[in-house]
Design a protein around this motif. Structure first.
Motif, PDB file in Angstrom:
ATOM      1  N   ASN A   1       0.842  -1.198   0.000  1.00 53.43           N
ATOM      2  CA  ASN A   1       0.000   0.000   0.000  1.00 53.43           C
ATOM      3  C   ASN A   1       0.872   1.241   0.000  1.00 53.43           C
ATOM      4  O   ASN A   1       1.974   1.226   0.562  1.00 53.43           O
ATOM      5  N   LEU A   2       0.347   2.314  -0.571  1.00 53.64           N
ATOM      6  CA  LEU A   2       0.971   3.632  -0.432  1.00 53.64           C
ATOM      7  C   LEU A   2       0.128   4.456   0.527  1.00 53.64           C
ATOM      8  O   LEU A   2      -1.087   4.586   0.340  1.00 53.64           O
TER       9      LEU A   2
ATOM     10  N   GLU B   1      -3.540   9.386   9.810  1.00 52.38           N
ATOM     11  CA  GLU B   1      -4.928   9.125   9.423  1.00 52.38           C
ATOM     12  C   GLU B   1      -5.240   7.673   9.116  1.00 52.38           C
ATOM     13  O   GLU B   1      -6.392   7.270   9.057  1.00 52.38           O
ATOM     14  N   ALA B   2      -4.209   6.889   8.829  1.00 48.90           N
ATOM     15  CA  ALA B   2      -4.397   5.476   8.479  1.00 48.90           C
ATOM     16  C   ALA B   2      -5.161   5.300   7.173  1.00 48.90           C
ATOM     17  O   ALA B   2      -5.959   4.388   7.021  1.00 48.90           O
ATOM     18  N   ALA B   3      -4.909   6.198   6.235  1.00 50.80           N
ATOM     19  CA  ALA B   3      -5.477   6.066   4.892  1.00 50.80           C
ATOM     20  C   ALA B   3      -4.389   5.556   3.953  1.00 50.80           C
ATOM     21  O   ALA B   3      -3.244   5.995   4.040  1.00 50.80           O
ATOM     22  N   ALA B   4      -4.772   4.617   3.078  1.00 48.60           N
ATOM     23  CA  ALA B   4      -3.762   4.029   2.191  1.00 48.60           C
ATOM     24  C   ALA B   4      -4.407   3.477   0.938  1.00 48.60           C
ATOM     25  O   ALA B   4      -5.625   3.255   0.889  1.00 48.60           O
ATOM     26  N   ILE B   5      -3.562   3.280  -0.077  1.00 47.00           N
ATOM     27  CA  ILE B   5      -4.013   2.718  -1.345  1.00 47.00           C
ATOM     28  C   ILE B   5      -3.361   1.365  -1.544  1.00 47.00           C
ATOM     29  O   ILE B   5      -2.137   1.267  -1.599  1.00 47.00           O
ATOM     30  N   LEU B   6      -4.176   0.323  -1.668  1.00 51.90           N
ATOM     31  CA  LEU B   6      -3.667  -1.011  -1.971  1.00 51.90           C
ATOM     32  C   LEU B   6      -3.459  -1.128  -3.477  1.00 51.90           C
ATOM     33  O   LEU B   6      -4.380  -0.859  -4.256  1.00 51.90           O
TER      34      LEU B   6
ATOM     35  N   LEU C   1      10.229  -3.330   2.675  1.00 54.98           N
ATOM     36  CA  LEU C   1       9.756  -2.042   2.156  1.00 54.98           C
ATOM     37  C   LEU C   1       8.845  -1.327   3.157  1.00 54.98           C
ATOM     38  O   LEU C   1       8.615  -0.128   3.052  1.00 54.98           O
ATOM     39  N   ASP C   2       8.340  -2.068   4.123  1.00 56.89           N
ATOM     40  CA  ASP C   2       7.345  -1.522   5.055  1.00 56.89           C
ATOM     41  C   ASP C   2       7.884  -0.317   5.821  1.00 56.89           C
ATOM     42  O   ASP C   2       8.968  -0.387   6.407  1.00 56.89           O
ATOM     43  N   GLY C   3       7.132   0.782   5.800  1.00 51.93           N
ATOM     44  CA  GLY C   3       7.483   1.961   6.566  1.00 51.93           C
ATOM     45  C   GLY C   3       8.452   2.907   5.878  1.00 51.93           C
ATOM     46  O   GLY C   3       8.738   3.980   6.418  1.00 51.93           O
ATOM     47  N   ARG C   4       8.939   2.531   4.705  1.00 47.44           N
ATOM     48  CA  ARG C   4       9.911   3.397   4.035  1.00 47.44           C
ATOM     49  C   ARG C   4       9.217   4.465   3.195  1.00 47.44           C
ATOM     50  O   ARG C   4       8.153   4.213   2.622  1.00 47.44           O
ATOM     51  N   MET C   5       9.825   5.640   3.093  1.00 50.73           N
ATOM     52  CA  MET C   5       9.342   6.632   2.137  1.00 50.73           C
ATOM     53  C   MET C   5       9.560   6.074   0.744  1.00 50.73           C
ATOM     54  O   MET C   5      10.601   5.474   0.458  1.00 50.73           O
ATOM     55  N   MET C   6       8.565   6.274  -0.133  1.00 47.66           N
ATOM     56  CA  MET C   6       8.690   5.758  -1.496  1.00 47.66           C
ATOM     57  C   MET C   6       9.943   6.304  -2.169  1.00 47.66           C
ATOM     58  O   MET C   6      10.716   5.545  -2.754  1.00 47.66           O
TER      59      MET C   6
END
Length: 199
Positions: A92-93, A100-105, A147-152
């Motif tokens: 997810n991004l 906010e816990a909003a994300a895109i799968l 990749l979890d938690g890293r800035m893109m």
DNA sequence: GCGCCGATTGGCT
DNA sequence: GCCAATCGGCGCC
């Protein structure tokens, strides 16, 4: 200097908007991975938005945090990667605002580059199924918890703008595979694409 | 500590 | 279309 110019990564401000807007506009962009020195890339053809603490389907519903979901509360344009059903990684991004816990799968890609590497990672499956599903595309691109938690920006997996002309329309529909608030029209697909996970 | 459930997938009926 | 695989979180004993 060099003749080749790499496409610019989508900026943080792109992700600093409501998740349903970001999810829709991610359709047609390019997701590129470089893991273990191998480049793989594909066009995003299917996404799903999760709206945050008020969305019963969000992993951050009611603001509840745990070890697994910590990254969904991170800043926009960072990755939230979790293990689904104990087997499959899903990427997810993070969108909207930090906390906010909003994300895109990211649910499906049209394979564009490194297809041999995708085949090697995915085993003997039809090309049609190389990246048709959130778990499948993570396997094809070599995405794991690393990749979890890293800035893109600066991570091994980036998203950048696709070709300028995108004539195909984008369609919205119910979310897939969930039981709570599944009917919210937050799944976006590139209409007519043969690469989506389900019609 | 134990059992159930899940933003999935692949194999089998 | 049905169901097992496999693991972390959560509710409950």
């Amino acid at each position: 200097m060099s003749a080749g110019r790499r496409a610019a990564t989508l900026p943080v401000r792109f992700f600093s908007r409501p998740a349903e807007i970001v999810a829709r506009e991610l359709i047609g962009t390019i997701m590129r991975s470089e893991v273990d020195g191998v480049v793989t890339a594909g066009r995003i053809v299917e996404t799903e938005a999760y709206l945050g603490e008020s969305d019963p389907a969000s992993h951050g519903y009611l603001g509840r945090r745990n070890t697994r979901n910590a990254a969904i509360f991170g800043p926009p344009a960072s990755w939230y990667v979790y293990l689904s059903y104990g087997m499959h990684w899903c990427a997810n991004l993070v969108a909207a605002r930090e906390g906010e816990a909003a994300a895109i799968l990211i649910r499906a890609l049209e394979p564009l580059e490194g297809i041999e590497a995708m085949r090697a990672r995915r085993g003997s499956v039809a090309d049609r199924h190389l990246c048709a599903g959130p778990g499948r595309l993570c396997q094809a691109l070599g995405i794991t918890r690393d990749l979890d938690g890293r800035m893109m920006d600066g991570s091994p997996v980036l998203v950048h703008a696709g070709p300028a002309a995108e004539p195909s329309p984008i369609r919205a529909g119910p979310r897939i595979g969930i039981t709570k608030a599944a009917d919210w029209p937050l799944r976006f697909v590139l209409a007519g694409s043969p690469w989506i996970s389900r019609p």
